[in-house]
Write an enzyme that holds these catalytic residues in place. Structure first.
Site, PDB file in Angstrom:
ATOM      1  N   PHE A 108       0.859  -1.179   0.000  1.00  0.00           N
ATOM      2  CA  PHE A 108       0.000   0.000   0.000  1.00  0.00           C
ATOM      3  C   PHE A 108       0.894   1.226   0.000  1.00  0.00           C
ATOM      4  O   PHE A 108       1.612   1.475   0.974  1.00  0.00           O
ATOM      5  CB  PHE A 108      -0.865  -0.047   1.265  1.00  0.00           C
ATOM      6  CG  PHE A 108      -1.920   1.005   1.403  1.00  0.00           C
ATOM      7  CD1 PHE A 108      -3.194   0.805   0.892  1.00  0.00           C
ATOM      8  CD2 PHE A 108      -1.668   2.181   2.109  1.00  0.00           C
ATOM      9  CE1 PHE A 108      -4.192   1.753   1.059  1.00  0.00           C
ATOM     10  CE2 PHE A 108      -2.667   3.139   2.281  1.00  0.00           C
ATOM     11  CZ  PHE A 108      -3.933   2.923   1.749  1.00  0.00           C
ATOM     12  N   GLU A 142       5.293   9.161   1.275  1.00  0.00           N
ATOM     13  CA  GLU A 142       6.376   9.493   0.350  1.00  0.00           C
ATOM     14  C   GLU A 142       7.607   9.930   1.140  1.00  0.00           C
ATOM     15  O   GLU A 142       7.497  10.252   2.328  1.00  0.00           O
ATOM     16  CB  GLU A 142       5.913  10.618  -0.588  1.00  0.00           C
ATOM     17  CG  GLU A 142       4.694  10.183  -1.380  1.00  0.00           C
ATOM     18  CD  GLU A 142       4.344  11.144  -2.505  1.00  0.00           C
ATOM     19  OE1 GLU A 142       4.891  12.264  -2.530  1.00  0.00           O
ATOM     20  OE2 GLU A 142       3.529  10.748  -3.360  1.00  0.00           O
ATOM     21  N   GLY A 195      -9.451   5.946   4.737  1.00  0.00           N
ATOM     22  CA  GLY A 195     -10.419   4.931   5.174  1.00  0.00           C
ATOM     23  C   GLY A 195      -9.740   3.593   5.442  1.00  0.00           C
ATOM     24  O   GLY A 195     -10.089   2.881   6.384  1.00  0.00           O
ATOM     25  N   CYS A 196      -8.739   3.261   4.607  1.00  0.00           N
ATOM     26  CA  CYS A 196      -7.998   2.012   4.819  1.00  0.00           C
ATOM     27  C   CYS A 196      -7.125   2.123   6.063  1.00  0.00           C
ATOM     28  O   CYS A 196      -7.008   1.172   6.853  1.00  0.00           O
ATOM     29  CB  CYS A 196      -7.117   1.693   3.619  1.00  0.00           C
ATOM     30  SG  CYS A 196      -8.037   1.533   2.082  1.00  0.00           S
ATOM     31  N   GLY A 216      17.507  -6.410  33.335  1.00  0.00           N
ATOM     32  CA  GLY A 216      18.893  -5.970  33.456  1.00  0.00           C
ATOM     33  C   GLY A 216      19.624  -6.143  32.134  1.00  0.00           C
ATOM     34  O   GLY A 216      19.060  -5.922  31.057  1.00  0.00           O
ATOM     35  N   GLU A 223       1.237   4.529  10.553  1.00  0.00           N
ATOM     36  CA  GLU A 223      -0.232   4.580  10.642  1.00  0.00           C
ATOM     37  C   GLU A 223      -0.697   5.763  11.476  1.00  0.00           C
ATOM     38  O   GLU A 223      -1.624   5.666  12.260  1.00  0.00           O
ATOM     39  CB  GLU A 223      -0.795   3.295  11.252  1.00  0.00           C
ATOM     40  CG  GLU A 223      -0.279   2.025  10.603  1.00  0.00           C
ATOM     41  CD  GLU A 223      -1.039   1.664   9.353  1.00  0.00           C
ATOM     42  OE1 GLU A 223      -1.981   2.390   9.013  1.00  0.00           O
ATOM     43  OE2 GLU A 223      -0.669   0.681   8.717  1.00  0.00           O
ATOM     44  N   THR A 249       1.401   9.168  13.315  1.00  0.00           N
ATOM     45  CA  THR A 249       2.343   9.294  14.428  1.00  0.00           C
ATOM     46  C   THR A 249       1.583   9.606  15.721  1.00  0.00           C
ATOM     47  O   THR A 249       0.425  10.038  15.695  1.00  0.00           O
ATOM     48  CB  THR A 249       3.337  10.435  14.180  1.00  0.00           C
ATOM     49  OG1 THR A 249       2.583  11.662  14.108  1.00  0.00           O
ATOM     50  CG2 THR A 249       4.099  10.250  12.884  1.00  0.00           C
TER      51      THR A 249
END
Lengths: 383, 259
Positions: free
Chosen positions: A128, A132, A236-237, A338, A362, A364
């Site tokens: 998808f 960019e 929407g996706c 530790g 998706e 920030t």
């Protein structure tokens, strides 16, 4: 431990989904995932058909070979996969909630018939392309564009941070046109369409991340997704995929917590288990509370989604709250372990570095914070 | 081929299991219920037989309302339908009365082959297959780790301490299986979604012509007289290797007559 017993609220069906997902992750993923992470590989060709066979791919979609599960069942599956590794859940999210869901929501009948059954079976992989190199939180200013040439389209531009990019058989690419943002299905091997993987990541190493380059890529009219114009298409996706993250983050957090509890019970210092020290107990109690709260948030939003009532602001609430909680749990768990906490012998630091990506992708943390800020004040801070 | 799989819901072995202090039966509220693990192998075998020879797989469960979760799982794995025998009168039944009740249902619904796990993880009597075959008057093949159907008979390998027996039986028959027989499939999500649409027939004792006096606590031939918690495990002995570790370990093993 699960003091609130949130899972008691699940239906029989949702519990069966949980058990299948948990068993699959334990049998097929957990024994190998630390090595995949270290080597920076994700064996998609091997895993995708298995995930497809069980129904993980496009799980919440109906028809075209998809199981048609409810939102909570889908969430529980995301949780169990991410308890193994965020990279695995990312693969499933991108395939089902982004690539398949774009075709399912906006595609033509021919596009659905061509791609969805193969993608549901894991015989074709999707990616998808929205983000960019220069436009992440600000997709409205994307540079990738498509121009008409006769009945064809010519695409130019590049997409960055694309999960499954180089292994995808089909890329859902969003591009600006004279008619607003539109979605295009770009099959692998289309002339002018190339990919290059992002290396030197210290997060989501068991996941393929690529850059997509589109250099005069010629596509026919039927490569466009006819069902949507404008940014509401990709957004929407994204809302679907974010929903999965609300649950997935709990899985990563739970894995860290369980590791910390086991370690605190058995690791001895000063002649007794470190779990007996108040400072350790404070950390464990904090984690238990954070996980219980995150579980309730996820279940509540899931039930709202099933009722068709969930809002994007509620999804932002869940993503903001649960990823932050999971990352804090991972950091606390790391300190309980530790020095052992920094090795891949334990899942904690792997989850912790993975969650740094989950925090950013998706939407920030900052953007989801501003979505809530706008919901609260009625004033948009970023538009 | 009419295949019936007997499935029992048992308390999850991963959780703490308790008996009730009032009637010394299992406290089903105290633990999560799961399908008895060996019965999953029986379901898998039933589905494999169906895939090779056709027919129908029916899940048969006796247990309270909550046992429907285990039925759902077997249906999600791929079984076609289920019969759930559930009645307050059955509470407290022992192995003998359970075999009577199940045999009554099996006579009513009919079968070519009955499959079940060789024992349950809770009571662990391991006797049900033998009792069922006796009551039904059909051959019993217990502890099977391989089953082949050949027309009106079956060939099986029967696991023993020294290897295995090859046995044959005419159908109908009762077969109990061990975990070496197969690898149970995961219920796929499609299977899980389809399971809720599959028919589950609910039966009470009267529906299956079960004499209520012969089942339940009152009808049981055995009685739990008393029970106590298992003693806590004793702390292990740690041998520190100061050059003589091997000798000390050998001495320990010899003292326990292992060597």
């Amino acid at each position: 431990m699960d003091l609130l017993r949130v899972d008691d609220q699940l239906t029989d069906e949702e519990r069966l989904v949980r058990d299948t997902a948990r068993r699959y992750a334990a049998d097929r993923i957990e024994p190998h995932v630390a090595d995949w992470f270290e080597e920076g590989v994700f064996p998609a060709a091997e895993l995708a058909p298995e995930l497809g066979e069980l129904g993980f791919l496009g799980m919440h979609l109906s028809g075209y070979g998809c199981p048609g599960a409810g939102a909570v069942a889908y969430g529980v599956a995301c949780r169990e996969l991410e308890a193994a590794d965020s990279g695995l859940r990312s693969f499933v999210s991108v395939q089902g909630s982004l690539a398949m869901s774009a075709i399912h929501k906006y595609g033509s009948e021919e596009q659905k018939q061509e791609w969805l059954p193969r993608m549901a079976a894991g015989r074709a992989i999707g990616c998808f392309g929205l983000t960019e190199p220069d436009h992440g939180s600000d997709p409205a200013n994307m540079r990738t564009h498509a121009k008409r040439e006769g009945s064809d389209w010519i695409l130019n531009g590049s997409k960055m941070w694309i999960t499954n990019g180089s292994i995808a058989d089909v890329a859902v690419v969003w591009a600006r046109t004279d008619d607003g943002v539109r979605g295009f299905l770009v099959p692998r091997g289309t002339p002018g369409f190339t990919t290059r993987d992002v290396h030197k990541k210290l997060s989501l190493r068991a996941s393929v991340t690529s850059e997509l380059s589109l250099d005069d890529v010629r596509l026919p009219e039927d490569a466009t997704l006819p069902g949507v114009r404008g940014l509401r298409g990709p957004l929407g996706c994204l809302s679907e995929a974010r929903y999965g993250i609300i649950w997935g983050a709990i899985g990563a957090g739970r894995s860290c917590y369980e590791t910390a509890v086991e370690y605190a019970r058995t690791r001895e210092q000063f002649g007794r288990p470190i779990g007996g020290f108040q400072l350790t107990q404070e950390k464990l109690a904090w984690m238990e509370v954070a996980l219980g709260q995150a579980g309730l948030v996820a279940l509540h939003i899931g039930r709202l989604k099933e009722a068709g009532k969930v809002t994007p602001q509620q999804v932002s609430f869940g993503k903001l709250a649960n990823v932050r909680a999971a990352l804090d749990i991972a950091r606390q768990a790391r300190s309980v372990l530790g020095a052992n906490g920094v090795t891949l012998e334990y899942p904690v630091i792997r989850h912790m570095t993975n969650l740094e990506s989950v925090l950013t992708y998706e939407g920030t943390q900052e953007v989801h914070t501003l979505v809530l800020g706008e919901a609260i004040t009625g004033l948009s801070a970023y538009r | 081929m009419n295949i019936v799989v007997c499935v029992k819901q048992v308390p999850d072995t991963a959780t703490e299991r308790k008996l009730r202090s009032d009637d010394k039966t299992l406290d089903r509220e105290a633990a999560d219920g799961v399908i008895n693990e060996l019965d999953e192998y029986a379901v898998e075998e039933a589905l494999t037989i169906k895939e090779a020879h056709g027919g129908e797989v029916t899940v048969l469960t006796m247990g309270p309302e909550k046992a429907s979760e285990s039925i759902r799982k077997a249906l999600a794995m791929g079984a076609d339908k289920a019969v759930h025998l559930s009645d307050e009168a059955l509470h407290g039944s022992d192995a003998l009365s359970t075999s009577y009740a199940l045999a009554q249902v099996l006579k009513k619904i009919g079968f070519d082959i009955v499959l079940l796990g060789s024992e349950s993880t809770d009571a662990r009597t391991g006797m049900l297959a033998a009792m069922l075959s006796e009551r039904l008057g059909v051959p019993q093949v217990t502890l099977a780790n391989k089953v082949e159907i050949d027309g009106s008979s079956l060939k099986a390998q029967r696991l023993t301490d020294y290897g295995f027996d090859r046995v044959e039986a005419s159908l109908p028959a009762v077969v109990s299986v061990v975990e070496k027989i197969n690898e149970p499939r995961y219920p796929s999500f499609k299977g899980i979604m389809a399971a809720k649409k599959k028919p589950v027939e609910k039966l009470a004792v009267a529906d299956a012509e079960i004499d209520a006096a012969k089942v339940g606590l009152a009808g049981a031939s055995t009685e739990v007289v008393d029970f106590a918690d298992a003693p806590p495990r004793e702390k292990g002995q740690i041998v520190k290797d100061e050059g003589d570790g091997g000798v000390k370990v050998a001495e320990f093993l010899a003292s326990k007559k292992f060597i």
